[in-house]
Design a protein around this motif. Structure first.
Motif, PDB file in Angstrom:
ATOM      1  N   GLY A   9       0.816  -1.208   0.000  1.00 30.18           N
ATOM      2  CA  GLY A   9       0.000   0.000   0.000  1.00 30.18           C
ATOM      3  C   GLY A   9       0.847   1.254   0.000  1.00 30.18           C
ATOM      4  N   ALA A  10       1.915   1.258   0.796  1.00 24.13           N
ATOM      5  CA  ALA A  10       2.817   2.409   0.825  1.00 24.13           C
ATOM      6  C   ALA A  10       3.568   2.549  -0.495  1.00 24.13           C
ATOM      7  CB  ALA A  10       3.798   2.264   1.987  1.00 24.13           C
ATOM      8  N   GLU A  11       3.989   1.421  -1.065  1.00 24.78           N
ATOM      9  CA  GLU A  11       4.702   1.477  -2.338  1.00 24.78           C
ATOM     10  C   GLU A  11       3.818   2.041  -3.447  1.00 24.78           C
ATOM     11  OE1 GLU A  11       7.745   1.098  -2.702  1.00 24.78           O
ATOM     12  OE2 GLU A  11       8.399  -0.012  -0.933  1.00 24.78           O
ATOM     13  N   VAL A  12       2.539   1.697  -3.434  1.00 21.55           N
ATOM     14  CA  VAL A  12       1.630   2.187  -4.474  1.00 21.55           C
ATOM     15  C   VAL A  12       1.483   3.709  -4.379  1.00 21.55           C
ATOM     16  CG1 VAL A  12      -0.771   2.154  -5.261  1.00 21.55           C
ATOM     17  CG2 VAL A  12       0.417   0.013  -4.785  1.00 21.55           C
ATOM     18  N   ILE A  13       1.446   4.237  -3.156  1.00 16.18           N
ATOM     19  CA  ILE A  13       1.380   5.697  -3.002  1.00 16.18           C
ATOM     20  C   ILE A  13       2.664   6.330  -3.552  1.00 16.18           C
ATOM     21  CG2 ILE A  13       1.322   7.571  -1.312  1.00 16.18           C
ATOM     22  CD1 ILE A  13      -0.547   5.827   0.367  1.00 16.18           C
ATOM     23  N   ARG A  14       3.796   5.658  -3.365  1.00 16.23           N
ATOM     24  CA  ARG A  14       5.042   6.188  -3.918  1.00 16.23           C
ATOM     25  C   ARG A  14       5.030   6.123  -5.445  1.00 16.23           C
ATOM     26  NH1 ARG A  14      10.442   4.244  -4.090  1.00 16.23           N
ATOM     27  NH2 ARG A  14       9.821   2.337  -3.038  1.00 16.23           N
ATOM     28  N   VAL A  15       4.404   5.083  -6.018  1.00 18.37           N
ATOM     29  CA  VAL A  15       4.238   5.022  -7.473  1.00 18.37           C
ATOM     30  C   VAL A  15       3.508   6.272  -7.956  1.00 18.37           C
ATOM     31  CG1 VAL A  15       2.982   3.836  -9.334  1.00 18.37           C
ATOM     32  CG2 VAL A  15       4.347   2.515  -7.703  1.00 18.37           C
ATOM     33  N   LEU A  16       2.445   6.643  -7.225  1.00 18.29           N
ATOM     34  CA  LEU A  16       1.678   7.833  -7.592  1.00 18.29           C
ATOM     35  C   LEU A  16       2.562   9.078  -7.541  1.00 18.29           C
ATOM     36  CD1 LEU A  16      -1.115   9.032  -8.275  1.00 18.29           C
ATOM     37  CD2 LEU A  16      -1.538   9.201  -5.810  1.00 18.29           C
ATOM     38  N   LYS A  17       3.376   9.193  -6.518  1.00 13.56           N
ATOM     39  CA  LYS A  17       4.263  10.359  -6.390  1.00 13.56           C
ATOM     40  C   LYS A  17       5.249  10.430  -7.545  1.00 13.56           C
ATOM     41  CE  LYS A  17       7.533  12.628  -3.268  1.00 13.56           C
ATOM     42  NZ  LYS A  17       8.213  12.578  -1.960  1.00 13.56           N
ATOM     43  N   ILE A  18       5.794   9.296  -7.944  1.00 17.32           N
ATOM     44  CA  ILE A  18       6.757   9.291  -9.048  1.00 17.32           C
ATOM     45  C   ILE A  18       6.070   9.635 -10.362  1.00 17.32           C
ATOM     46  CG2 ILE A  18       8.299   7.798 -10.383  1.00 17.32           C
ATOM     47  CD1 ILE A  18       8.915   6.361  -7.717  1.00 17.32           C
ATOM     48  N   LEU A  19       4.850   9.147 -10.555  1.00 12.40           N
ATOM     49  CA  LEU A  19       4.117   9.452 -11.788  1.00 12.40           C
ATOM     50  C   LEU A  19       3.807  10.940 -11.900  1.00 12.40           C
ATOM     51  CD1 LEU A  19       1.585   6.478 -11.950  1.00 12.40           C
ATOM     52  CD2 LEU A  19       3.421   6.945 -13.585  1.00 12.40           C
ATOM     53  N   LEU A  20       3.416  11.546 -10.803  1.00  8.63           N
ATOM     54  CA  LEU A  20       2.964  12.939 -10.840  1.00  8.63           C
ATOM     55  C   LEU A  20       4.078  13.938 -10.582  1.00  8.63           C
ATOM     56  CD1 LEU A  20      -0.436  12.658  -8.921  1.00  8.63           C
ATOM     57  CD2 LEU A  20      -0.008  12.461 -11.376  1.00  8.63           C
ATOM     58  N   GLY A  21       5.140  13.519  -9.927  1.00  7.08           N
ATOM     59  CA  GLY A  21       6.180  14.443  -9.527  1.00  7.08           C
ATOM     60  C   GLY A  21       5.908  14.988  -8.144  1.00  7.08           C
ATOM     61  N   PRO A  22       6.948  15.407  -7.425  1.00  6.64           N
ATOM     62  CA  PRO A  22       6.773  15.799  -6.017  1.00  6.64           C
ATOM     63  C   PRO A  22       5.905  17.038  -5.823  1.00  6.64           C
ATOM     64  CG  PRO A  22       9.008  16.264  -6.785  1.00  6.64           C
ATOM     65  CD  PRO A  22       8.362  15.442  -7.841  1.00  6.64           C
TER      66      PRO A  22
END
Length: 498
Positions: A9-22
């Protein structure tokens, strides 16, 4: 509340961050907190905030929550010296899982770099001369990416920082990976490259042992580990991770079919001994340099130094030389913290003899009135990889008072034996399986949740070689045929036998 919920679950949120940018990710978090503070919000509410601030359709991203399993990413890297190009052909595979026979392609960000022969990252220029972001966004089953300006062959560094929770493979040689292990500027990939080489070696070595041949050693891998030790002072915690070999469970998962736990143990033990013998002087020098000058401190830097000293001790002692065991005994007696004392005891526990039994008794006497510490003492003995360990565990259960009624004690003894001692739980005579089945049936009447958790140690039984596989199946079938099983145990055993 499982690893899937917490960790993936935490990794998936990080996937979202990488896709969108910080920057956009922070805007999405701000919107979510302002809009849903105090609400019983859903995942849909959460993702909708990021879709709103980014103006991006995130329906494909939401497949991370709707589709089970782990995507496989295969990367074929080709260098064309004449054209000066590097081509990456990327394929994602999503295997069927129960209830989901076919799946849609996921959106997967793969952070990457191209490392030149000087160890530096090269510019990432697309064919039209545009500078790449360093992220390969995978949203179909197949993709091709071409980068220009590379008259000499670089080495692809893939999934930097573990940018996506996927299984990734590439047509990189051991030489390529060892180069990355020594030069990549991404710490995760330096570690992963060394782990991949070690995993390949141990997989091949295990097959040799199974076929009656001697296990393998790899001077190139040992040389790479030596290079890590030379730079260890700058980041001891990282060096400790790199110096730690893949576990027996890691190797079993890699082999996947007809697994022989004894062969894995022989192969891994042989490599540990080879590293310990080849790098004995360097490992001892590391231990000497990292002797703590101050009393125990829990800060991260001190913890990293302790981790590397203890990994070094484990490797030095792997060949079993009396002088190395003297080091472990001295650390056990002089330690001013549980980390160092338990690490030394762990080393001593893997070498039979009076020295081990003396240390185990001293530890028990010192901490006899601290149940949580004594649970570690039980678990340590349950994971000794020797033929007599099952009898030791049975004796400890008898002497542990109300162990059967104490979930922590039962997990420390039986759980540690079943999940942390592959050779003895998976004994070829099936005695380990019989033991666990008996414990599960006895425990189910009083604590079905603990019983079900213990029974889950059988989850990979189908991957075992035929003799062990059949004995494990018989043990599970005996549990399944018992009367009045709890719903918890019934669920685990029925799914295990499907």
């Amino acid at each position: 509340y499982t690893a899937t919920v917490y960790e993936k679950g935490a990794e998936v949120i990080r996937v979202l961050k990488i896709l969108l940018g910080p920057t956009i990710f922070k805007q999405g978090m701000d919107l979510y907190l302002s809009r849903h503070d105090g609400d019983a919000a859903t995942i849909e509410d959460f993702v909708a905030c990021f879709a709103e601030v980014s103006g991006r359709d995130l329906s494909q991203f939401f497949l991370w929550y709707r589709q089970s399993g782990t995507p496989d990413i295969a990367v074929e890297v080709r260098h064309d010296a004449r054209a000066g190009t590097v081509t990456l052909d990327v394929t994602q595979t999503l295997y069927p899982t129960p209830g989901q026979p076919s799946k849609q392609p996921m959106v997967i960000p793969i952070a990457f770099g191209l490392v030149g022969e000087d160890g530096r990252d090269r510019p990432l220029l697309s064919e039209d001369g545009q500078l790449s972001s360093g992220i390969l966004e995978i949203n179909a089953l197949k993709h091709r990416f071409v980068f220009s300006g590379h008259p000499t062959r670089p080495i692809a560094s893939l999934n930097r920082g573990f940018s996506a929770p996927v299984k990734i493979s590439a047509n990189l040689s051991d030489q390529d990976l060892l180069f990355l292990a020594g030069h990549d500027n991404d710490p995760y990939n330096r570690w992963q490259s060394a782990q991949t080489v070690a995993t390949r070696l141990l997989t091949q070595s295990t097959r040799r042992v199974r076929d009656g041949l001697p296990p393998l050693e790899d001077p190139a891998l040992i040389a790479a580990l030596s290079a890590v030790l030379k730079e260890a002072d700058s980041d001891p915690a990282f060096a400790a991770l790199v110096m730690t070999l893949p576990t027996e469970a890691d190797i079993a998962r890699e082999i996947a079919t007809d697994v022989d736990p004894d062969a894995i143990f022989v192969a891994r033990s042989a490599l540990r001994r080879a590293i310990g013998q080849s790098l004995a002087g360097e490992l001892q020098a590391i231990r000497d340099r990292l002797v703590p000058a101050q009393p125990f401190s829990p800060d991260a830097v001190s913890a990293g130094r302790r981790a590397l000293r203890n990994v070094a001790l484990d490797l030095i002692a792997a060949p079993g030389a009396p002088s190395a065991l003297d080091l472990a005994e001295a650390q056990f007696e002089a330690a001013d913290n549980m980390t160092d004392r338990l690490a030394a005891l762990s080393v001593l526990a893997q070498h039979a003899g009076e020295r081990r039994e003396r240390a185990l008794e001293a530890f028990r006497a010192r901490y006899h009135d601290d149940p949580l510490v004594i649970d570690k003492w039980y678990a340590l003995q349950a994971t000794i990889a020797e033929d007599g360990t099952l009898a030791r565990v049975e004796t400890l259960i008898t002497s542990a008072g109300a162990a059967m009624a104490n979930p922590n004690r039962l997990r420390s003894l039986v759980g540690a034996f079943a999940t942390g001692n592959p050779t003895q739980f998976n004994r070829a005579d099936g005695a380990g399986y019989t033991f666990l089945a008996d414990i599960v049936l006895k425990t189910d009447a009083t604590n079905s949740q603990v019983a079900a958790r213990l029974l889950s140690a059988f989850r990979s039984w189908r991957a075992l070689e035929p003799v062990r596989r059949e004995k494990a199946r018989l043990a599970l079938s005996r549990v399944a045929s018992a009367n009045n099983l709890s719903p918890d145990v019934r669920d685990i055993v029925d799914r295990s036998l499907l």
